[in-house]
Design an enzyme around this catalytic site. Structure first.
Site, PDB file in Angstrom:
ATOM      1  N   TRP A   1     -31.600 -33.493   8.838  1.00 32.00           N
ATOM      2  CA  TRP A   1     -32.985 -33.028   8.934  1.00 32.00           C
ATOM      3  C   TRP A   1     -33.949 -33.873   8.121  1.00 32.00           C
ATOM      4  CZ3 TRP A   1     -33.818 -30.821  13.172  1.00 32.00           C
ATOM      5  CH2 TRP A   1     -32.801 -30.074  13.768  1.00 32.00           C
TER       6      TRP A   1
ATOM      7  N   ASP B   1     -38.778 -29.017   2.954  1.00 32.11           N
ATOM      8  CA  ASP B   1     -38.335 -28.326   4.166  1.00 32.11           C
ATOM      9  C   ASP B   1     -37.363 -27.229   3.724  1.00 32.11           C
ATOM     10  OD1 ASP B   1     -37.151 -27.468   6.504  1.00 32.11           O
ATOM     11  OD2 ASP B   1     -36.582 -29.470   7.223  1.00 32.11           O
TER      12      ASP B   1
ATOM     13  N   LYS C   1     -34.234 -18.742  11.164  1.00 34.38           N
ATOM     14  CA  LYS C   1     -33.048 -18.503  10.344  1.00 34.38           C
ATOM     15  C   LYS C   1     -33.276 -17.272   9.456  1.00 34.38           C
ATOM     16  CE  LYS C   1     -32.843 -23.355  10.871  1.00 34.38           C
ATOM     17  NZ  LYS C   1     -31.827 -23.504  11.859  1.00 34.38           N
TER      18      LYS C   1
HETATM   19  N1  PMP Z   1     -35.240 -28.556   9.237  1.00 37.15           N
HETATM   20  C1  PMP Z   1     -34.095 -27.883   9.069  1.00 37.15           C
HETATM   21  C2  PMP Z   1     -33.508 -27.819   7.692  1.00 37.15           C
HETATM   22  C3  PMP Z   1     -33.480 -27.255  10.140  1.00 37.15           C
HETATM   23  O1  PMP Z   1     -32.340 -26.592   9.963  1.00 37.15           O
HETATM   24  C4  PMP Z   1     -34.083 -27.322  11.416  1.00 37.15           C
HETATM   25  C5  PMP Z   1     -33.497 -26.635  12.630  1.00 37.15           C
HETATM   26  N2  PMP Z   1     -32.206 -26.288  12.601  1.00 37.15           N
HETATM   27  C6  PMP Z   1     -35.269 -28.045  11.543  1.00 37.15           C
HETATM   28  C7  PMP Z   1     -35.821 -28.639  10.450  1.00 37.15           C
HETATM   29  C8  PMP Z   1     -35.948 -28.173  12.880  1.00 37.15           C
HETATM   30  O2  PMP Z   1     -36.450 -26.943  13.230  1.00 37.15           O
HETATM   31  P1  PMP Z   1     -37.132 -26.668  14.631  1.00 37.15           P
HETATM   32  O3  PMP Z   1     -36.039 -26.619  15.635  1.00 37.15           O
HETATM   33  O4  PMP Z   1     -37.799 -25.358  14.401  1.00 37.15           O
HETATM   34  O5  PMP Z   1     -38.095 -27.751  14.894  1.00 37.15           O
END
Ligand code: PMP
Length: 381
Positions: free
Chosen positions: A119, A193, A217
């Site tokens: 991420w 994040d 989540k």
């Molecule tokens: N950052 C983290 C730590 C994530 O776990 C996720 C999705 N699993 C995201 C960003 C991306 O999120 P989204 O699918 O809502 O764009």
């Protein structure tokens, strides 16, 4: 012909019965507290005697604004958000923030990024696209890639910029199961994040310039991303920043520059109420630690299961684990599903299994998983 009378009641406290709910270890969209879903179900056709569903009313109506104001106030109280921070309820998921951050904050300067897994890697790659357009410079201070993202390079080895516009990192790498508990020691706005760790433990919001988290989540259903941003960081956006991504604009419009994700926002408010009923974030944090300890102990006590992450970075939200004999992965997944333990398949980048044990996953579900793992090892180990 059967008449199907619909009886609706709104109850002041959450209904905690959990008929037919299976232990669900999905990484996201993930388990939502049963009590919240029951409440939503009760209110689905007739929200608080209005004769309408929350989904069916204008986002500018007095009734709906009461929901959003309450949701924001609850979130502010749950993690003690200081008054000099704006709370935005936006769309596009956490991923669109990977673009919004440089567009709002780079401002011709240089930004530092720490890469600790999938991420944060996506975040820096997206930011670099804007740097390549001339919006500023992106500097990777360090990467955990050499360790396959099972460890974080020591801060003494980070290549920090002298005067960065901000420092970005991911508090919990959902795929690698790697969580950074200590705050990076930097003197520039910390942008984090927290998609997979927000509301799971107490935090000190005032240490951050900005916190963002996709909802699916620990907050509620997908379709919503929450941004908590310090006011002095507003008003620096590039002229190329789309209006809907502009934090200052969205703050002025109270996150309603266009139609927001009304139902997700409402459900997030119910989740915040539920967290408060559980005793708040600190109380959930204790249970989350117990859940994680139980699972890691089971893994560490056996030579059949293993988790590769350096001990001090082991996530309390996402626990990946592999079997000594990977040819048994398929059997493990089949038998765990047959035992009612859902969504344990690991991410394709890492393989093996992953148990995501967010706030809404009760200790009993983790106990059931551990019992299954021990029995599985006896059978095949
Ligand atoms: N950052 C983290 C730590 C994530 O776990 C996720 C999705 N699993 C995201 C960003 C991306 O999120 P989204 O699918 O809502 O764009």
């Amino acid at each position: 012909m059967s008449t199907n009378p619909v009886s609706i009641k709104t109850t002041p406290t959450f209904n905690t019965s959990a008929p037919n709910r299976l232990p669900n270890f999905s990484a996201g969209p993930a388990t939502i507290p049963t009590a919240v879903l029951s409440r939503a179900q009760e209110e689905l056709l007739d929200w608080q005697g209005s004769g309408m569903s929350v989904m069916e009313v204008s986002h500018r109506s007095k009734e709906y604004l009461a929901i959003t104001e309450k949701a924001e106030a609850k979130l502010r109280s749950l993690i003690e958000i200081p008054d000099n921070y704006k709370v935005l309820f936006l769309q596009g998921g956490a991923s669109l923030q990977f673009s919004a951050i440089p567009l709002n904050l780079l401002n011709g300067g240089r930004a530092d990024y720490l890469t600790t897994g999938t991420w944060s890697d996506k975040a820096i790659k997206e930011a670099k696209r804007y740097a390549n357009l001339g919006l500023g410079e992106i500097n990777m201070v360090a990467t955990g890639k050499d360790s396959n993202f099972t460890d974080v390079p020591a801060q003494s080895d980070w290549n920090l910029s002298d005067d960065a516009a901000y420092f970005h990192y991911c508090a919990n790498e959902t795929i690698h199961g790697l969580q950074i508990f200590e705050l990076p020691q930097v003197n520039v706005p910390l942008i984090v994040d927290m998609s997979s760790s927000i509301l799971s433990q107490s935090i000190n919001v005032s240490k951050f310039g900005m916190i963002y988290a996709g909802a699916q989540k620990n907050i509620g259903p997908a379709g919503l991303v929450i941004v908590v941003v310090r006011e002095d960081l507003l008003g620096r956006a590039s002229e190329w920043c789309p209006l809907l991504l502009n934090y200052k604009h969205q703050a002025e419009k109270e996150s309603m520059s266009n139609t927001p994700a009304t139902y997700s926002w409402y459900l997030a408010g119910l989740v915040f109420d539920w967290i408060e009923e559980q005793g708040g974030v600190a109380a959930l944090g204790k249970i989350n630690q117990q859940k994680a300890d139980l699972l890691y102990k089971t893994i560490d006590d056996s030579s059949f299961y293993s988790n590769p992450v350096a001990t001090q970075y082991r996530s309390i939200m996402n626990v990946p684990f592999t079997l000594a004999d990977s040819s048994l992965d398929k059997v493990f997944l089949e038998e765990s599903a047959a035992a009612g333990l859902m969504n344990l398949k690991g991410h394709r980048d890492v393989g093996g299994m992953r148990a995501s044990i967010y706030n809404a996953v009760p200790l009993e579900w983790v106990q059931q998983l551990v019992d299954f793992m021990i029995a599985f090892e006896k059978k095949y180990g």
